[in-house]
Motif scaffolding. Structure first.
Motif, PDB file in Angstrom:
ATOM      1  N   ARG A 114       0.677  -1.149   0.139  1.00  0.00           N
ATOM      2  CA  ARG A 114       0.069   0.006   0.151  1.00  0.00           C
ATOM      3  C   ARG A 114       0.723   1.408  -0.129  1.00  0.00           C
ATOM      4  NH1 ARG A 114      -3.908   0.636   5.152  1.00  0.00           N
ATOM      5  NH2 ARG A 114      -2.109  -1.586   5.428  1.00  0.00           N
ATOM      6  N   THR A 115       0.493   2.869  -0.445  1.00  0.00           N
ATOM      7  CA  THR A 115       0.751   3.493  -0.710  1.00  0.00           C
ATOM      8  C   THR A 115      -0.023   4.406  -0.122  1.00  0.00           C
ATOM      9  OG1 THR A 115       0.981   4.381  -3.040  1.00  0.00           O
ATOM     10  CG2 THR A 115       2.199   2.656  -2.792  1.00  0.00           C
ATOM     11  N   ARG A 116       0.599   6.224   0.500  1.00  0.00           N
ATOM     12  CA  ARG A 116      -0.020   7.185   0.253  1.00  0.00           C
ATOM     13  C   ARG A 116       1.085   8.141   0.306  1.00  0.00           C
ATOM     14  NH1 ARG A 116      -1.113   7.526   6.568  1.00  0.00           N
ATOM     15  NH2 ARG A 116       1.356   8.035   7.286  1.00  0.00           N
ATOM     16  N   VAL A 117       0.676   9.122   0.105  1.00  0.00           N
ATOM     17  CA  VAL A 117       1.538  10.659   0.102  1.00  0.00           C
ATOM     18  C   VAL A 117       0.832  11.347   0.857  1.00  0.00           C
ATOM     19  CG1 VAL A 117       1.815  10.384  -3.002  1.00  0.00           C
ATOM     20  CG2 VAL A 117      -0.180  11.743  -1.544  1.00  0.00           C
ATOM     21  N   GLY A 214      -1.014  17.381   5.624  1.00  0.00           N
ATOM     22  CA  GLY A 214      -1.393  15.832   5.621  1.00  0.00           C
ATOM     23  C   GLY A 214      -1.842  14.879   4.827  1.00  0.00           C
ATOM     24  N   HIS A 215      -2.391  13.648   4.586  1.00  0.00           N
ATOM     25  CA  HIS A 215      -2.167  12.428   3.844  1.00  0.00           C
ATOM     26  C   HIS A 215      -3.046  12.974   3.324  1.00  0.00           C
ATOM     27  CE1 HIS A 215       1.381  11.245   7.323  1.00  0.00           C
ATOM     28  NE2 HIS A 215       0.793  11.272   6.012  1.00  0.00           N
ATOM     29  N   PHE A 216      -2.893  11.964   1.748  1.00  0.00           N
ATOM     30  CA  PHE A 216      -3.883  11.039   0.800  1.00  0.00           C
ATOM     31  C   PHE A 216      -3.409   9.885   0.209  1.00  0.00           C
ATOM     32  CE2 PHE A 216      -2.964  15.624   0.794  1.00  0.00           C
ATOM     33  CZ  PHE A 216      -4.732  16.819   0.433  1.00  0.00           C
ATOM     34  N   ASP A 217      -4.444   9.363  -0.599  1.00  0.00           N
ATOM     35  CA  ASP A 217      -5.057   7.963  -0.914  1.00  0.00           C
ATOM     36  C   ASP A 217      -3.937   7.598  -1.462  1.00  0.00           C
ATOM     37  OD1 ASP A 217      -6.302   6.538   1.019  1.00  0.00           O
ATOM     38  OD2 ASP A 217      -7.876   7.473   0.299  1.00  0.00           O
ATOM     39  N   SER A 218      -3.769   8.821  -2.632  1.00  0.00           N
ATOM     40  CA  SER A 218      -3.163   9.236  -3.271  1.00  0.00           C
ATOM     41  C   SER A 218      -2.595  10.595  -3.753  1.00  0.00           C
ATOM     42  CB  SER A 218      -3.595   7.781  -4.868  1.00  0.00           C
ATOM     43  OG  SER A 218      -4.715   9.137  -5.468  1.00  0.00           O
TER      44      SER A 218
END
Length: 249
Positions: A114-117, A214-218
């Motif tokens: 899994r990745t996120r940014v 913050g973080h994002f799913d992609s």
């Protein structure tokens, strides 16, 4: 790179209001392994790259090997098309720091990681060493999609993919070495959480962050919400030149 005048309208407005360093977002973003418009890892060219790194001893090693292949085979340039598909980057054989990181994310997703940014608005001054004669044209801030990978139950930023610590000196943002290349020899930390040590005092780049989004799913989700650093007209005009301009040249 360009000035605030050529930034997207929404981004230009944020630049004027970026005194707040943290934007409140949900506490947990799970990321994903699915293919996206940018991370189109089902493309045959990307699949061929993925097949070259399968069968490694660990997920971390798989990503480090993939990083090495991308660093060697995809020429670093100053492309401004952050939403370019990774399959196109692979076919061109050249890509920006952001595009090369996206390719690594695509490989990770293809093998089930899994990745996120993390979305960061980085002070334009940070990029001055790369464009010493073009400082007036450098944006007030640059939108950066900083990848994170789910490894052994924890989120590992790309800046710690090769280990956490000072490493071999700091990243200076000069010459041919890009952020993508630098992480193989030293930690790159945007949050100020890493004890950099005597030899890597410059690995903490948190002072360069104007706003943490913050973080994002992609990265697709990040760019859909925030836009890209340059507006469409500016990208159209500058991409033919910057997209072929080798880093450090």
């Amino acid at each position: 790179m360009t000035s605030r005048l050529l930034m997207p309208y929404r981004s230009a407005g944020r630049a004027a209001r970026s005194d707040v360093r943290r934007v409140t977002r949900p506490p947990e973003v799970r990321g994903s392994t699915r293919a996206t418009e940018i991370l189109d890892w089902t493309d045959p060219g990307v699949t061929a790259l993925v097949n070259r790194v399968r069968g490694r001893a660990s997920a971390s090693e798989t990503l480090r090997v993939a990083h090495g292949i991308i660093a060697r085979e995809i020429r670093p340039v100053y492309s401004v098309e952050d939403r370019r598909r990774v399959s196109a980057t692979l076919r061109l054989g050249r890509g920006s720091c952001s595009q090369r990181m996206a390719l690594l994310e695509a490989v990770a997703r293809a093998v089930g990681i899994r990745t996120r940014v993390r979305g960061l608005l980085v002070d334009g001054v940070f990029w001055y060493p790369r464009f010493p004669r073009l400082k007036p044209l450098v944006p007030k801030q640059v939108l950066l999609a900083w990848p994170e990978f789910r490894l052994e139950g924890a989120w590992v930023p790309i800046g710690e993919l090769f280990g956490k610590g000072g490493g071999d000196g700091a990243f200076t943002n000069r010459g041919g070495e890009t952020l993508f290349d630098a992480v193989a020899r030293t930690t790159v930390d945007w949050g100020g959480a890493t004890a950099c040590g005597a030899t890597g005092g410059g690995c903490d780049l948190s002072a360069q962050v104007r706003t943490d989004l913050g973080h994002f799913d992609s990265r697709d989700a990040l760019f859909a919400q925030q836009g890209q650093t340059l507006c469409f007209a500016a990208r159209t005009v500058t991409e033919p030149v910057l997209g072929r301009w080798s880093a450090g040249a």
